[in-house]
Design an enzyme around this catalytic site. Structure first.
Site, PDB file in Angstrom:
ATOM      1  N   LYS A  19       0.840  -1.215   0.000  1.00  0.00           N
ATOM      2  CA  LYS A  19       0.000   0.000   0.000  1.00  0.00           C
ATOM      3  C   LYS A  19       0.869   1.257   0.000  1.00  0.00           C
ATOM      4  CE  LYS A  19      -2.147  -1.139   3.825  1.00  0.00           C
ATOM      5  NZ  LYS A  19      -1.525  -2.460   4.081  1.00  0.00           N
ATOM      6  N   ARG A  93     -10.271   0.168   8.183  1.00  0.00           N
ATOM      7  CA  ARG A  93      -9.842  -1.213   8.375  1.00  0.00           C
ATOM      8  C   ARG A  93     -10.907  -2.049   9.061  1.00  0.00           C
ATOM      9  NH1 ARG A  93      -4.113  -0.212   8.392  1.00  0.00           N
ATOM     10  NH2 ARG A  93      -2.842  -1.967   9.002  1.00  0.00           N
ATOM     11  N   ARG A 127      12.111  -5.413   5.267  1.00  0.00           N
ATOM     12  CA  ARG A 127      11.673  -4.014   5.136  1.00  0.00           C
ATOM     13  C   ARG A 127      12.446  -3.116   6.116  1.00  0.00           C
ATOM     14  NH1 ARG A 127       5.528  -2.112   5.555  1.00  0.00           N
ATOM     15  NH2 ARG A 127       5.517  -3.303   7.495  1.00  0.00           N
ATOM     16  N   ARG A 160      10.504  -1.972  11.687  1.00  0.00           N
ATOM     17  CA  ARG A 160       9.332  -1.733  12.534  1.00  0.00           C
ATOM     18  C   ARG A 160       9.207  -2.822  13.581  1.00  0.00           C
ATOM     19  NH1 ARG A 160       4.513  -0.213   8.380  1.00  0.00           N
ATOM     20  NH2 ARG A 160       3.395  -1.563   9.840  1.00  0.00           N
ATOM     21  N   ARG A 171      -1.023  -9.972  12.512  1.00  0.00           N
ATOM     22  CA  ARG A 171      -1.592  -8.895  11.694  1.00  0.00           C
ATOM     23  C   ARG A 171      -2.347  -9.476  10.501  1.00  0.00           C
ATOM     24  NH1 ARG A 171       3.671  -5.767  10.486  1.00  0.00           N
ATOM     25  NH2 ARG A 171       2.399  -4.446   9.143  1.00  0.00           N
TER      26      ARG A 171
HETATM   27  P1  G5P Z   1       0.094   0.275   8.765  1.00  0.00           P
HETATM   28  O1  G5P Z   1       1.310   1.090   8.825  1.00  0.00           O
HETATM   29  O2  G5P Z   1      -1.051   0.707   7.934  1.00  0.00           O
HETATM   30  P2  G5P Z   1      -0.068  -2.294   7.464  1.00  0.00           P
HETATM   31  O3  G5P Z   1       0.128  -3.477   8.322  1.00  0.00           O
HETATM   32  O4  G5P Z   1      -1.409  -2.125   6.904  1.00  0.00           O
HETATM   33  O5  G5P Z   1       0.572  -1.185   8.356  1.00  0.00           O
HETATM   34  P3  G5P Z   1       2.223  -2.039   6.023  1.00  0.00           P
HETATM   35  O6  G5P Z   1       2.926  -3.042   6.893  1.00  0.00           O
HETATM   36  O7  G5P Z   1       2.591  -0.587   6.165  1.00  0.00           O
HETATM   37  O8  G5P Z   1       0.722  -2.224   6.161  1.00  0.00           O
HETATM   38  P4  G5P Z   1       2.131  -1.825   3.159  1.00  0.00           P
HETATM   39  O9  G5P Z   1       2.124  -0.344   3.275  1.00  0.00           O
HETATM   40  O10 G5P Z   1       0.954  -2.497   2.549  1.00  0.00           O
HETATM   41  O11 G5P Z   1       2.459  -2.528   4.520  1.00  0.00           O
HETATM   42  O12 G5P Z   1       3.396  -2.307   2.330  1.00  0.00           O
HETATM   43  P5  G5P Z   1       4.756  -1.544   1.918  1.00  0.00           P
HETATM   44  O13 G5P Z   1       5.421  -0.976   3.115  1.00  0.00           O
HETATM   45  O14 G5P Z   1       4.514  -0.672   0.736  1.00  0.00           O
HETATM   46  O15 G5P Z   1       5.573  -2.835   1.375  1.00  0.00           O
HETATM   47  C1  G5P Z   1       6.018  -3.819   2.295  1.00  0.00           C
HETATM   48  C2  G5P Z   1       7.490  -4.163   1.979  1.00  0.00           C
HETATM   49  O16 G5P Z   1       7.532  -4.837   0.725  1.00  0.00           O
HETATM   50  C3  G5P Z   1       8.418  -2.936   1.826  1.00  0.00           C
HETATM   51  O17 G5P Z   1       9.696  -3.272   2.328  1.00  0.00           O
HETATM   52  C4  G5P Z   1       8.474  -2.716   0.305  1.00  0.00           C
HETATM   53  O18 G5P Z   1       9.680  -2.080  -0.101  1.00  0.00           O
HETATM   54  C5  G5P Z   1       8.426  -4.175  -0.179  1.00  0.00           C
HETATM   55  N1  G5P Z   1       7.865  -4.374  -1.510  1.00  0.00           N
HETATM   56  C6  G5P Z   1       6.847  -3.733  -2.142  1.00  0.00           C
HETATM   57  N2  G5P Z   1       6.626  -4.272  -3.349  1.00  0.00           N
HETATM   58  C7  G5P Z   1       7.500  -5.304  -3.502  1.00  0.00           C
HETATM   59  C8  G5P Z   1       7.760  -6.255  -4.523  1.00  0.00           C
HETATM   60  O19 G5P Z   1       7.148  -6.269  -5.595  1.00  0.00           O
HETATM   61  N3  G5P Z   1       8.746  -7.179  -4.277  1.00  0.00           N
HETATM   62  C9  G5P Z   1       9.477  -7.187  -3.119  1.00  0.00           C
HETATM   63  N4  G5P Z   1      10.427  -8.123  -2.949  1.00  0.00           N
HETATM   64  N5  G5P Z   1       9.253  -6.304  -2.124  1.00  0.00           N
HETATM   65  C10 G5P Z   1       8.282  -5.373  -2.304  1.00  0.00           C
HETATM   66  O20 G5P Z   1      -0.474   0.017  10.220  1.00  0.00           O
HETATM   67  C11 G5P Z   1       0.382  -0.316  11.283  1.00  0.00           C
HETATM   68  C12 G5P Z   1      -0.403  -0.474  12.558  1.00  0.00           C
HETATM   69  O21 G5P Z   1      -1.035   0.782  12.877  1.00  0.00           O
HETATM   70  C13 G5P Z   1      -2.348   0.558  13.429  1.00  0.00           C
HETATM   71  C14 G5P Z   1      -2.443  -0.960  13.635  1.00  0.00           C
HETATM   72  O22 G5P Z   1      -1.897  -1.265  14.890  1.00  0.00           O
HETATM   73  C15 G5P Z   1      -1.548  -1.490  12.519  1.00  0.00           C
HETATM   74  O23 G5P Z   1      -1.089  -2.803  12.756  1.00  0.00           O
HETATM   75  N6  G5P Z   1      -3.352   1.048  12.482  1.00  0.00           N
HETATM   76  C16 G5P Z   1      -4.668   0.961  12.660  1.00  0.00           C
HETATM   77  N7  G5P Z   1      -5.418   0.421  13.649  1.00  0.00           N
HETATM   78  C17 G5P Z   1      -6.763   0.485  13.510  1.00  0.00           C
HETATM   79  N8  G5P Z   1      -7.365   1.015  12.422  1.00  0.00           N
HETATM   80  C18 G5P Z   1      -6.653   1.555  11.406  1.00  0.00           C
HETATM   81  N9  G5P Z   1      -7.276   2.087  10.326  1.00  0.00           N
HETATM   82  C19 G5P Z   1      -5.239   1.538  11.492  1.00  0.00           C
HETATM   83  N10 G5P Z   1      -4.253   1.974  10.675  1.00  0.00           N
HETATM   84  C20 G5P Z   1      -3.111   1.660  11.284  1.00  0.00           C
HETATM   85 MG    MG Z   2       2.320   1.015   4.921  1.00  0.00          MG
END
Ligand code: G5P
Ligand code: MG
Length: 224
Positions: A19, A93, A127, A160, A171
């Site tokens: 995302k 979410r 990451r 993280r 998660r």
């Molecule tokens: P976050 O911060 O919203 P998540 O768990 O939804 O966290 P996250 O972990 O931030 O999502 P993302 O943004 O979907 O993941 O993914 P990203 O960071 O872009 O990519 C992940 C990794 O893969 C990176 O290292 C990237 O470089 C790599 N990557 C991407 N594409 C590729 C690919 O093609 N190949 C490879 N090899 N790598 C790739 O929420 C965190 C916490 O905040 C709270 C909760 O506690 C949550 O757990 N929170 C909420 N709680 C309640 N309600 C809500 N609405 C909340 N929002 C946040």
């Molecule tokens: Mg994110």
């Protein structure tokens, strides 16, 4: 209520589905404001605000923060962006959060990144993030120019606390239980668009093509 000439989007997907990575490409290509609920919460933790101190253990353990807390935080920020086009990443979410957002405005499109959980597990162990900006790196996919340092500021990168394998498992389970119903919610409203794959670089041109048709012409889309 829909606002003429303004695009309001949400990007959804399991933790680690890309995302943040795709949102920054969208923000750059279409000039939208990107709002990440996770980045906002981590900024509060970093700044040791009351909210950050209260929510830190919840976030570190991979649990969702309460609906009313996150809804207030996001809706307050959205109100300040009144006439701008925006993309929210990580919110809503739960169905209760989706209803809170609906009470303020209609969402034009919801982009759903559908990435297999096994792919996600592998990504999250490598990451690294720059907390103040939310910039995301991956040792295999998009490594920083200098190992351990942010490309723009040169400041140190960190992993993280919620990216440990056990917390990632939790998660992903919570995502299935609490967030997948939100996909149904948006599907029934006819605004959900799902993009399936294991590589962001292959998904991205499809997202770009889709948004090029959806986003009002006053924002010049750059090439995917
Ligand atoms: P976050 O911060 O919203 P998540 O768990 O939804 O966290 P996250 O972990 O931030 O999502 P993302 O943004 O979907 O993941 O993914 P990203 O960071 O872009 O990519 C992940 C990794 O893969 C990176 O290292 C990237 O470089 C790599 N990557 C991407 N594409 C590729 C690919 O093609 N190949 C490879 N090899 N790598 C790739 O929420 C965190 C916490 O905040 C709270 C909760 O506690 C949550 O757990 N929170 C909420 N709680 C309640 N309600 C809500 N609405 C909340 N929002 C946040
Ligand atoms: Mg994110």
């Amino acid at each position: 209520m829909a606002l003429k000439g303004v695009f309001r989007g949400v990007i959804m997907g399991a933790p680690g589905s890309g995302k943040g990575t795709v949102s920054s490409r969208i923000a750059q290509s279409f000039g939208l404001k990107h709002l990440s609920s996770g980045d906002m919460l981590r900024a509060n933790i970093e700044a040791k605000t009351d909210l950050g101190l209260l929510m830190k253990s919840c976030i570190d353990q991979g649990q969702l923060v309460p609906d009313d807390v996150i809804s207030r935080l996001i809706l307050t920020s959205l109100r300040k962006m009144n006439q701008s086009s925006w993309l929210i990443d990580g919110f809503p979410r739960t169905v209760a959060q989706a209803e809170a957002l609906d009470s303020m405005c209609d969402v034009d499109s919801v982009i759903n990144l559908d990435v297999p959980f096994q792919t996600i597990r592998e990504r999250l162990t490598s990451r690294w993030v720059h907390l103040p900006s939310g910039r995301v790196y991956n040792i295999d996919f998009n490594p920083p120019k200098k190992l351990g340092l942010d490309d723009v500021t040169g400041e140190p990168l960190v992993q993280r606390d919620d990216d440990s394998p056990e917390t990632v498992t939790r998660r992903l389970k919570d995502y299935e239980r609490q967030t997948q119903p939100v996909l149904e919610y948006y599907r029934s409203k006819g605004v959900l668009e799902t993009f399936t794959g294991t590589e962001t670089n292959k998904i991205w041109p499809h997202v770009h093509a889709f948004l090029s048709k959806k986003i009002p012409g006053n924002q010049q889309a750059r090439e995917a």
